[in-house]
Design a protein around this motif. Structure first.
Motif, PDB file in Angstrom:
ATOM      1  N   GLY A 158       0.837  -1.208   0.000  1.00 39.21           N
ATOM      2  CA  GLY A 158       0.000   0.000   0.000  1.00 39.21           C
ATOM      3  C   GLY A 158       0.864   1.246   0.000  1.00 39.21           C
ATOM      4  N   GLN A 159       1.997   1.180   0.694  1.00 40.40           N
ATOM      5  CA  GLN A 159       2.920   2.327   0.715  1.00 40.40           C
ATOM      6  C   GLN A 159       3.383   2.656  -0.701  1.00 40.40           C
ATOM      7  OE1 GLN A 159       2.279   3.667   3.819  1.00 40.40           O
ATOM      8  NE2 GLN A 159       4.363   4.406   3.568  1.00 40.40           N
ATOM      9  N   ALA A 160       3.745   1.608  -1.455  1.00 45.78           N
ATOM     10  CA  ALA A 160       4.204   1.828  -2.837  1.00 45.78           C
ATOM     11  C   ALA A 160       3.076   2.437  -3.667  1.00 45.78           C
ATOM     12  CB  ALA A 160       4.682   0.517  -3.457  1.00 45.78           C
ATOM     13  N   ALA A 161       1.847   1.984  -3.434  1.00 46.64           N
ATOM     14  CA  ALA A 161       0.708   2.525  -4.196  1.00 46.64           C
ATOM     15  C   ALA A 161       0.567   4.021  -3.923  1.00 46.64           C
ATOM     16  CB  ALA A 161      -0.574   1.789  -3.825  1.00 46.64           C
ATOM     17  N   ASN A 162       0.640   4.402  -2.653  1.00 46.67           N
ATOM     18  CA  ASN A 162       0.460   5.819  -2.322  1.00 46.67           C
ATOM     19  C   ASN A 162       1.654   6.666  -2.780  1.00 46.67           C
ATOM     20  OD1 ASN A 162      -2.091   5.575  -1.350  1.00 46.67           O
ATOM     21  ND2 ASN A 162      -1.482   5.242   0.770  1.00 46.67           N
ATOM     22  N   TYR A 163       2.821   6.062  -2.791  1.00 48.38           N
ATOM     23  CA  TYR A 163       3.996   6.774  -3.308  1.00 48.38           C
ATOM     24  C   TYR A 163       3.853   7.006  -4.820  1.00 48.38           C
ATOM     25  CZ  TYR A 163       8.824   7.748  -4.634  1.00 48.38           C
ATOM     26  OH  TYR A 163       9.940   8.322  -5.160  1.00 48.38           O
ATOM     27  N   TYR A 164       3.564   5.929  -5.546  1.00 47.70           N
ATOM     28  CA  TYR A 164       3.436   6.032  -7.005  1.00 47.70           C
ATOM     29  C   TYR A 164       2.292   6.969  -7.401  1.00 47.70           C
ATOM     30  CZ  TYR A 164       6.587   2.096  -8.169  1.00 47.70           C
ATOM     31  OH  TYR A 164       7.660   1.277  -8.362  1.00 47.70           O
ATOM     32  N   ALA A 165       1.190   6.885  -6.642  1.00 48.88           N
ATOM     33  CA  ALA A 165       0.007   7.692  -6.997  1.00 48.88           C
ATOM     34  C   ALA A 165       0.371   9.167  -7.064  1.00 48.88           C
ATOM     35  CB  ALA A 165      -1.111   7.457  -5.988  1.00 48.88           C
ATOM     36  N   ILE A 166       1.230   9.601  -6.149  1.00 50.39           N
ATOM     37  CA  ILE A 166       1.665  11.004  -6.142  1.00 50.39           C
ATOM     38  C   ILE A 166       2.829  11.222  -7.099  1.00 50.39           C
ATOM     39  CG2 ILE A 166       2.787  12.796  -4.706  1.00 50.39           C
ATOM     40  CD1 ILE A 166      -0.186  12.488  -4.094  1.00 50.39           C
ATOM     41  N   PHE A 167       3.823  10.358  -7.023  1.00 51.71           N
ATOM     42  CA  PHE A 167       5.052  10.576  -7.809  1.00 51.71           C
ATOM     43  C   PHE A 167       4.784  10.489  -9.324  1.00 51.71           C
ATOM     44  CE2 PHE A 167       9.595   9.507  -8.902  1.00 51.71           C
ATOM     45  CZ  PHE A 167      10.104  10.724  -8.487  1.00 51.71           C
ATOM     46  N   ASN A 168       3.691   9.863  -9.697  1.00 54.81           N
ATOM     47  CA  ASN A 168       3.331   9.752 -11.117  1.00 54.81           C
ATOM     48  C   ASN A 168       2.954  11.110 -11.720  1.00 54.81           C
ATOM     49  OD1 ASN A 168       3.081   7.970 -13.306  1.00 54.81           O
ATOM     50  ND2 ASN A 168       0.872   7.800 -13.042  1.00 54.81           N
ATOM     51  N   ILE A 169       2.555  12.058 -10.841  1.00 55.77           N
ATOM     52  CA  ILE A 169       2.143  13.374 -11.370  1.00 55.77           C
ATOM     53  C   ILE A 169       2.873  14.549 -10.696  1.00 55.77           C
ATOM     54  CG2 ILE A 169      -0.147  12.828 -12.321  1.00 55.77           C
ATOM     55  CD1 ILE A 169      -1.351  13.542  -9.602  1.00 55.77           C
ATOM     56  N   CYS A 170       3.801  14.239  -9.800  1.00 56.18           N
ATOM     57  CA  CYS A 170       4.533  15.313  -9.103  1.00 56.18           C
ATOM     58  C   CYS A 170       6.035  15.140  -9.291  1.00 56.18           C
ATOM     59  CB  CYS A 170       4.260  15.259  -7.598  1.00 56.18           C
ATOM     60  SG  CYS A 170       2.603  15.737  -7.161  1.00 56.18           S
ATOM     61  N   GLU A 171       6.737  16.256  -9.273  1.00 52.85           N
ATOM     62  CA  GLU A 171       8.197  16.182  -9.272  1.00 52.85           C
ATOM     63  C   GLU A 171       8.733  17.260  -8.336  1.00 52.85           C
ATOM     64  OE1 GLU A 171       8.432  16.593 -13.542  1.00 52.85           O
ATOM     65  OE2 GLU A 171       9.095  18.670 -13.327  1.00 52.85           O
ATOM     66  N   ALA A 172      10.041  17.302  -8.151  1.00 52.56           N
ATOM     67  CA  ALA A 172      10.639  18.282  -7.241  1.00 52.56           C
ATOM     68  C   ALA A 172      10.142  19.676  -7.594  1.00 52.56           C
ATOM     69  CB  ALA A 172      12.158  18.215  -7.346  1.00 52.56           C
ATOM     70  N   GLY A 173       9.721  20.411  -6.560  1.00 56.25           N
ATOM     71  CA  GLY A 173       9.190  21.755  -6.793  1.00 56.25           C
ATOM     72  C   GLY A 173       7.665  21.790  -6.717  1.00 56.25           C
ATOM     73  N   ASP A 174       7.031  20.610  -6.709  1.00 57.38           N
ATOM     74  CA  ASP A 174       5.572  20.545  -6.635  1.00 57.38           C
ATOM     75  C   ASP A 174       5.104  20.453  -5.178  1.00 57.38           C
ATOM     76  OD1 ASP A 174       5.334  20.735  -9.341  1.00 57.38           O
ATOM     77  OD2 ASP A 174       5.114  18.575  -9.698  1.00 57.38           O
ATOM     78  N   HIS A 175       3.782  20.482  -5.032  1.00 60.34           N
ATOM     79  CA  HIS A 175       3.172  20.554  -3.701  1.00 60.34           C
ATOM     80  C   HIS A 175       1.869  19.754  -3.707  1.00 60.34           C
ATOM     81  CE1 HIS A 175       0.206  22.748  -1.037  1.00 60.34           C
ATOM     82  NE2 HIS A 175       1.185  22.534  -0.174  1.00 60.34           N
ATOM     83  N   ILE A 176       1.567  19.117  -2.584  1.00 59.92           N
ATOM     84  CA  ILE A 176       0.301  18.382  -2.478  1.00 59.92           C
ATOM     85  C   ILE A 176      -0.433  18.798  -1.193  1.00 59.92           C
ATOM     86  CG2 ILE A 176       0.985  16.365  -3.844  1.00 59.92           C
ATOM     87  CD1 ILE A 176       1.711  14.906  -1.266  1.00 59.92           C
ATOM     88  N   VAL A 177      -1.756  18.626  -1.216  1.00 60.24           N
ATOM     89  CA  VAL A 177      -2.587  18.907  -0.045  1.00 60.24           C
ATOM     90  C   VAL A 177      -3.103  17.560   0.471  1.00 60.24           C
ATOM     91  CG1 VAL A 177      -4.731  19.995   0.747  1.00 60.24           C
ATOM     92  CG2 VAL A 177      -3.252  21.197  -0.880  1.00 60.24           C
ATOM     93  N   VAL A 178      -2.868  17.282   1.757  1.00 63.16           N
ATOM     94  CA  VAL A 178      -3.151  15.947   2.302  1.00 63.16           C
ATOM     95  C   VAL A 178      -3.933  16.062   3.613  1.00 63.16           C
ATOM     96  CG1 VAL A 178      -2.072  13.804   3.145  1.00 63.16           C
ATOM     97  CG2 VAL A 178      -1.031  15.050   1.251  1.00 63.16           C
ATOM     98  N   SER A 179      -4.936  15.217   3.763  1.00 59.00           N
ATOM     99  CA  SER A 179      -5.686  15.168   5.024  1.00 59.00           C
ATOM    100  C   SER A 179      -4.736  14.788   6.160  1.00 59.00           C
ATOM    101  CB  SER A 179      -6.792  14.115   4.922  1.00 59.00           C
ATOM    102  OG  SER A 179      -7.188  13.698   6.209  1.00 59.00           O
ATOM    103  N   ASN A 180      -4.848  15.487   7.280  1.00 64.15           N
ATOM    104  CA  ASN A 180      -3.910  15.193   8.376  1.00 64.15           C
ATOM    105  C   ASN A 180      -4.281  13.930   9.155  1.00 64.15           C
ATOM    106  OD1 ASN A 180      -6.004  15.931  10.046  1.00 64.15           O
ATOM    107  ND2 ASN A 180      -5.106  17.855  10.716  1.00 64.15           N
ATOM    108  N   SER A 181      -5.401  13.285   8.778  1.00 60.26           N
ATOM    109  CA  SER A 181      -5.783  12.081   9.536  1.00 60.26           C
ATOM    110  C   SER A 181      -5.371  10.789   8.835  1.00 60.26           C
ATOM    111  CB  SER A 181      -7.289  12.092   9.795  1.00 60.26           C
ATOM    112  OG  SER A 181      -7.978  11.933   8.583  1.00 60.26           O
ATOM    113  N   VAL A 182      -4.537  10.888   7.809  1.00 59.86           N
ATOM    114  CA  VAL A 182      -4.162   9.666   7.080  1.00 59.86           C
ATOM    115  C   VAL A 182      -3.297   8.743   7.944  1.00 59.86           C
ATOM    116  CG1 VAL A 182      -4.324  10.640   4.752  1.00 59.86           C
ATOM    117  CG2 VAL A 182      -2.147  10.809   6.005  1.00 59.86           C
ATOM    118  N   TYR A 183      -3.248   7.497   7.540  1.00 66.65           N
ATOM    119  CA  TYR A 183      -2.426   6.448   8.174  1.00 66.65           C
ATOM    120  C   TYR A 183      -0.999   6.972   8.437  1.00 66.65           C
ATOM    121  CZ  TYR A 183       0.614   2.310   7.962  1.00 66.65           C
ATOM    122  OH  TYR A 183       1.590   1.385   8.181  1.00 66.65           O
TER     123      TYR A 183
END
Ligand SMILES: Cc1ncc(COP(=O)(O)O)c(C=O)c1O
Length: 427
Positions: free
Chosen positions: A85-110
């Motif tokens: 699952g960790q790899a899935a969540n990593y790939y899900a973001i890294f597939n569309i983000c690169e250095a210099g980008d930013h994401i908004v994440v719920s603070n209640s995640v695993y």
């Protein structure tokens, strides 16, 4: 991808469709490599001109059949299995983000996801703002920056059990021109299908209910195919401009609705290689065949256990969205009318000092670093899974130090309650 079957039938029938004389059961292609008759055939695969298998680090037929089943269950157009699952969540973001980008994440995640996005991705130059998922729309808008590329949250968070207002988050993401990625591990597609409420991409730790028997670590990413990458061309150059490592292919042009998963396969799996073994994919498929039977039983048992705990004098509080007085009951009824999940959290009068001896006295419920499988299990996240987090971070994520995470299995509910009763008598 799918015949118009109900979800119960899809659990059994989707994915592997044997032709005449082929194995009725999903075959395990335990092979690293695949044979071709001439060099040109193989070359066309490398150019992404033909579909086919050449090396299991990128794709394997067993894995793909299981991914197809999960895509079908979620109502998506394509999916990829990952080694966790960790790899899935990593790939899900890294597939569309690169250095210099930013994401908004719920603070209640695993906790693992919190570390991945809050610490590890930061080291790779991808910044992250954690937000309170219950904050107002206006407040949430303040987290966005010109370089924001995605919003991420869990349908039901682990272990705070926050139920996500998916429509609110989908609107938030789309008004800022980015996709909503939802980790649907706890609800599973049996109880909630986030695409129906506007989410664009779904991830899973298949390690949990999907496998269901605690046999194999695994993950999955599913794409709805609904996010229009080309409409936000400048934000997502990885999908909308030529990939020089693939002879200048523009994924969004060549693969349309399957662009995101094709890129994750062709680029991330090629370079990072977090593929599950075909044997683990086979085990996952066995679990998926009974997902529709197990999930309702988990919910039924969890409701009985939550009601028992709620009425017990030594219990200080119980958190389960299935309880009428729960803060998330109405949201749960909207998004998951048939039930939420089998995981409950509660605290005892006396706090963490009492929680630990109580857990040690449980006989049927085992203390394990796991959740969401057939066997009842228990954990104190502050002492175990989330012990890297500071008290401040725990508080922000809605995880009280006394929180006992109780994952209700599919044993007889009366036996689970009897076990709780005897352990409560000892404290
Ligand atoms: C909601 C959620 N997402 C992701 C993960 C990570 O999954 P895995 O342990 O399969 O890497 C977990 C693990 O507990 C989880 O609960």
């Amino acid at each position: 991808m799918s015949d118009n079957y109900s979800i119960e039938t899809k659990c059994i029938q989707s994915g592997w469709k044997p032709k005449k004389g082929e194995s009725r059961i999903l075959p395990i292609y335990q092979s690293t490599t695949f044979k071709y008759d001439n060099s040109d055939e193989m070359g066309r695969l490398f150019d992404l001109e033909d579909e086919g298998y050449f090396y299991s680090r990128l794709q394997n037929p067993t894995n793909d059949m299981v991914a197809a089943k999960i895509a079908d269950l979620e109502g998506g157009v394509a999916a990829i299995l990952t080694s966790s699952g960790q790899a899935a969540n990593y790939y899900a973001i890294f597939n569309i983000c690169e250095a210099g980008d930013h994401i908004v994440v719920s603070n209640s995640v695993y906790g693992g996801t919190y570390n991945l996005y809050g610490t590890t991705l930061k080291k790779q130059g991808i910044d992250c703002t954690f937000v309170d998922p219950d904050a107002s729309y206006e407040e949430l808008c303040k987290a966005f920056k010109p370089n924001t590329k995605a919003v991420f949250a869990e349908t039901i968070s682990n272990p705070a059990l926050v139920v996500l207002d998916i429509e609110k988050f989908a609107k938030l993401a789309h008004e800022h021109g980015v996709p909503l990625i939802v980790d649907n591990t706890f609800a599973t597609p049996i109880n909630c299908r986030p695409f129906e409420w506007g989410a664009d991409i779904v991830t899973h730790s298949t390690t949990k209910y999907m496998d269901g028997h605690a046999m194999a670590i695994g993950g999955c990413i599913v794409d709805s195919g609904n996010f229009d990458w080309m409409a936000h061309k400048d934000k997502f150059p990885g999908l909308t401009t030529p990939d020089e490592s693939y002879h200048g292919i523009v994924y969004a042009e060549k693969f349309g609705k399957k662009a995101y998963i094709t890129k994750a396969t062709a680029q991330l799996m090629r370079d990072l290689g977090s593929i599950p073994s075909p044997m683990n994919a086979f085990l996952l498929n066995v679990g998926l065949e009974t997902l529709h039977l197990r999930v309702p039983r988990h919910c039924e048992n969890a409701t009985k256990v939550a009601e028992f705990l709620n009425a017990h004098e030594k219990v200080a509080w119980v958190n389960y969205a299935g309880l009428k007085e729960n803060k998330y009951h109405e949201l749960a009824k909207k998004y998951m009318p048939n039930g939420t999940c089998g995981v409950i959290s509660f605290g005892l009068k006396g706090g963490r000092d009492v929680a630990i001896p109580f857990m040690d006295h449980l006989k049927l419920a085992a203390i394990v670093t796991h959740v969401a499988d057939a066997r009842t299990c228990v954990l104190n996240p502050a002492s175990h899974t989330h012990r890297q987090m500071t008290d401040e971070q725990l508080k922000e994520a809605g995880i009280a130090p006394d929180l006992i995470r109780f994952s209700v299995g599919i044993e007889n509910a009366e036996d689970i309650i009897a076990d709780l009763k005897q352990a409560l008598e000892t404290v």
